[in-house]
Design an enzyme around this catalytic site. Sequence first.
Site, PDB file in Angstrom:
ATOM      1  N   ASP A 162      -6.383  14.911  -4.335  1.00  0.00           N
ATOM      2  CA  ASP A 162      -6.706  13.777  -3.444  1.00  0.00           C
ATOM      3  C   ASP A 162      -8.204  13.497  -3.589  1.00  0.00           C
ATOM      4  OD1 ASP A 162      -5.124  12.793  -0.497  1.00  0.00           O
ATOM      5  OD2 ASP A 162      -7.151  12.117  -0.984  1.00  0.00           O
ATOM      6  N   ASN A 185      -9.133   8.288   1.966  1.00  0.00           N
ATOM      7  CA  ASN A 185      -8.537   7.916   3.257  1.00  0.00           C
ATOM      8  C   ASN A 185      -7.981   9.138   3.988  1.00  0.00           C
ATOM      9  OD1 ASN A 185      -7.980   5.922   5.170  1.00  0.00           O
ATOM     10  ND2 ASN A 185      -5.846   5.784   4.530  1.00  0.00           N
ATOM     11  N   LYS A 228      -2.779   1.296   0.822  1.00  0.00           N
ATOM     12  CA  LYS A 228      -1.536   0.871   1.488  1.00  0.00           C
ATOM     13  C   LYS A 228      -1.663  -0.266   2.497  1.00  0.00           C
ATOM     14  CE  LYS A 228      -1.988   4.157   5.255  1.00  0.00           C
ATOM     15  NZ  LYS A 228      -1.355   5.080   6.172  1.00  0.00           N
ATOM     16  N   TYR A 277      -0.135  -5.684  -2.380  1.00  0.00           N
ATOM     17  CA  TYR A 277       0.285  -4.298  -2.141  1.00  0.00           C
ATOM     18  C   TYR A 277       1.738  -4.086  -2.576  1.00  0.00           C
ATOM     19  CZ  TYR A 277       2.184  -0.280   0.286  1.00  0.00           C
ATOM     20  OH  TYR A 277       2.857   0.889   0.561  1.00  0.00           O
ATOM     21  N   ASN A 287       9.386   2.097   8.066  1.00  0.00           N
ATOM     22  CA  ASN A 287       8.132   2.190   8.834  1.00  0.00           C
ATOM     23  C   ASN A 287       7.884   3.606   9.349  1.00  0.00           C
ATOM     24  OD1 ASN A 287       9.032  -0.773   8.927  1.00  0.00           O
ATOM     25  ND2 ASN A 287       6.904  -0.825   9.595  1.00  0.00           N
ATOM     26  N   GLY A 294       2.658 -14.472   7.319  1.00  0.00           N
ATOM     27  CA  GLY A 294       3.310 -13.526   6.407  1.00  0.00           C
ATOM     28  C   GLY A 294       4.228 -12.527   7.092  1.00  0.00           C
TER      29      GLY A 294
HETATM   30  N1  LIG Z   1       2.399   4.660   5.778  1.00  0.00           N
HETATM   31  C1  LIG Z   1       3.262   3.689   5.502  1.00  0.00           C
HETATM   32  O1  LIG Z   1       3.593   2.888   6.377  1.00  0.00           O
HETATM   33  C2  LIG Z   1       3.854   3.555   4.115  1.00  0.00           C
HETATM   34  C3  LIG Z   1       5.004   2.766   3.936  1.00  0.00           C
HETATM   35  C4  LIG Z   1       5.545   2.647   2.654  1.00  0.00           C
HETATM   36  C5  LIG Z   1       4.934   3.291   1.573  1.00  0.00           C
HETATM   37  N2  LIG Z   1       3.814   4.029   1.781  1.00  0.00           N
HETATM   38  C6  LIG Z   1       3.181   4.677   0.614  1.00  0.00           C
HETATM   39  O2  LIG Z   1       3.168   6.075   0.817  1.00  0.00           O
HETATM   40  C7  LIG Z   1       2.000   6.647   0.227  1.00  0.00           C
HETATM   41  C8  LIG Z   1       1.285   7.487   1.264  1.00  0.00           C
HETATM   42  O3  LIG Z   1       0.959   6.678   2.385  1.00  0.00           O
HETATM   43  P1  LIG Z   1       0.168   7.257   3.629  1.00  0.00           P
HETATM   44  O4  LIG Z   1       0.565   6.464   4.802  1.00  0.00           O
HETATM   45  O5  LIG Z   1       0.284   8.730   3.667  1.00  0.00           O
HETATM   46  O6  LIG Z   1      -1.314   6.834   3.210  1.00  0.00           O
HETATM   47  P2  LIG Z   1      -2.679   7.639   3.342  1.00  0.00           P
HETATM   48  O7  LIG Z   1      -3.766   6.677   3.068  1.00  0.00           O
HETATM   49  O8  LIG Z   1      -2.721   8.401   4.616  1.00  0.00           O
HETATM   50  O9  LIG Z   1      -2.552   8.693   2.144  1.00  0.00           O
HETATM   51  C9  LIG Z   1      -2.862   8.359   0.813  1.00  0.00           C
HETATM   52  C10 LIG Z   1      -3.743   9.471   0.273  1.00  0.00           C
HETATM   53  O10 LIG Z   1      -4.062   9.171  -1.082  1.00  0.00           O
HETATM   54  C11 LIG Z   1      -5.448   9.385  -1.304  1.00  0.00           C
HETATM   55  N3  LIG Z   1      -5.817   8.507  -2.413  1.00  0.00           N
HETATM   56  C12 LIG Z   1      -5.851   7.136  -2.428  1.00  0.00           C
HETATM   57  N4  LIG Z   1      -6.206   6.696  -3.645  1.00  0.00           N
HETATM   58  C13 LIG Z   1      -6.382   7.808  -4.426  1.00  0.00           C
HETATM   59  C14 LIG Z   1      -6.739   8.003  -5.774  1.00  0.00           C
HETATM   60  N5  LIG Z   1      -7.001   6.969  -6.590  1.00  0.00           N
HETATM   61  N6  LIG Z   1      -6.820   9.282  -6.244  1.00  0.00           N
HETATM   62  C15 LIG Z   1      -6.566  10.325  -5.445  1.00  0.00           C
HETATM   63  N7  LIG Z   1      -6.230  10.197  -4.137  1.00  0.00           N
HETATM   64  C16 LIG Z   1      -6.132   8.959  -3.649  1.00  0.00           C
HETATM   65  C17 LIG Z   1      -6.109   9.079   0.024  1.00  0.00           C
HETATM   66  O11 LIG Z   1      -7.343   9.739   0.187  1.00  0.00           O
HETATM   67  C18 LIG Z   1      -5.073   9.582   1.023  1.00  0.00           C
HETATM   68  O12 LIG Z   1      -5.284  10.947   1.348  1.00  0.00           O
HETATM   69  C19 LIG Z   1       1.167   5.477  -0.293  1.00  0.00           C
HETATM   70  O13 LIG Z   1       1.380   5.354  -1.680  1.00  0.00           O
HETATM   71  C20 LIG Z   1       1.724   4.285   0.463  1.00  0.00           C
HETATM   72  O14 LIG Z   1       1.600   3.089  -0.271  1.00  0.00           O
HETATM   73  C21 LIG Z   1       3.272   4.189   3.019  1.00  0.00           C
END
Ligand SMILES: NC(=O)c1ccc[n+]([C@@H]2O[C@H](COP(=O)([O-])OP(=O)(O)OC[C@H]3O[C@@H](n4cnc5c(N)ncnc54)[C@H](O)[C@@H]3O)[C@@H](O)[C@H]2O)c1
Length: 341
Positions: free
Chosen positions: A30, A34, A83, A147, A177, A296
Amino acid sequence: MILVTGGTGYIGSHTCVALMNAGYHVAILDNLCNSRIEVLNRLARLCPVRPDFVEGDVRDPSVLDSVFARYPISAVVHFAGLKAVGDSVKNPLAYYDNNVNGSVQLLRAMQRANVKTFVFSSTATVYAGPFDEALRESDRLGASQPYGHSKLVVEEILADLQSAEPDWRIACLRYFNPVGAHESGLIGESPLGAPNNLMPYLAQVASGMREFLNVWGNDYATPDGTGVRDYLHVMDLAEAHLAALHHLQTVTSLSTKPLTLNLGTGQGYSVLEVVHAFEQASGQKIGRQFAPRRAGDIAQYWADPGLAKQVLGWQAKRGLQEMCADTWRWQLHSAKDGEPS
Ligand SMILES: NC(=O)c1ccc[n+]([C@@H]2O[C@H](COP(=O)([O-])OP(=O)(O)OC[C@H]3O[C@@H](n4cnc5c(N)ncnc54)[C@H](O)[C@@H]3O)[C@@H](O)[C@H]2O)c1
């Protein structure tokens, strides 16, 4: 050992808990853009062992090669990415770079290391609609913002890869969600700045950090006029990853297509229903005001989670009350610990 990219983030950290408590060894990659390093101490309290951690970016091939050289990785669960839908409209290149380029770099590094089991975080925003019935995996796809489009592009890349190299084992999991937190209150969602999502916002209003909730639109064609979503407890989601990984690792017949599954409860709740449930769980009155619809936003959508049940034997177990109670416990813990939530 499982490589979990984005493992200190919201869904990744909960999935690490599920994986490690099921006996998997985990290495997290990571870049902390974020999430916070403190999450590792929390994971050490919730799991039999502390996960290994590498601070680095999934877009960096040298970091990836060193991770695969250092650890005996057998599969990758890929959460790392950006995200926020609204942010993606303003900064599309950042989303294509992190989400698409990040995934391609990771897949290429996996190819170099001969690791071919991959679980991908996709989203319900890949569906184009109509949204008047439960969404099924075979429904029409199309995203209206960068996205969702970035996730759809990765799904297509994975389909091409699987078709070219059928020895890959790939799952695309379309989350609806995700909300809630681990029941311990030690880990949860920590949005930086004002939350984009309903549940963390409610938690901040209930705790007095924010004055009131804006309810965006009360004239939708839904039972009470407010938007309806399929909320899913993050620990149910974490357990689905465990089931998907187990399935990929044990399935005997190779496939020419990734396994693509909806992860939701199949039940939609309106904004006002969630507000009432949160008031009950927290014992706090939640100030709210109606505001115009946001551009949207869709009136309602919810999953048909039947395929995940059929293929994985997975089904969400936790209801709306538990989602609210666990979010509230996390809010109280994180406020006490000085963690910005
Ligand atoms: N939370 C939601 O509502 C939701 C819904 C559908 C899909 N998702 C997908 O699930 C995944 C996780 O979501 P989340 O809610 O835990 O988000 P989050 O932001 O809490 O976790 C994402 C993690 O990835 C790390 N990160 C981001 N870009 C990076 C990179 N280039 N290299 C290394 N680390 C990186 C961030 O530091 C963070 O710790 C994401 O891919 C998101 O698109 C989330």
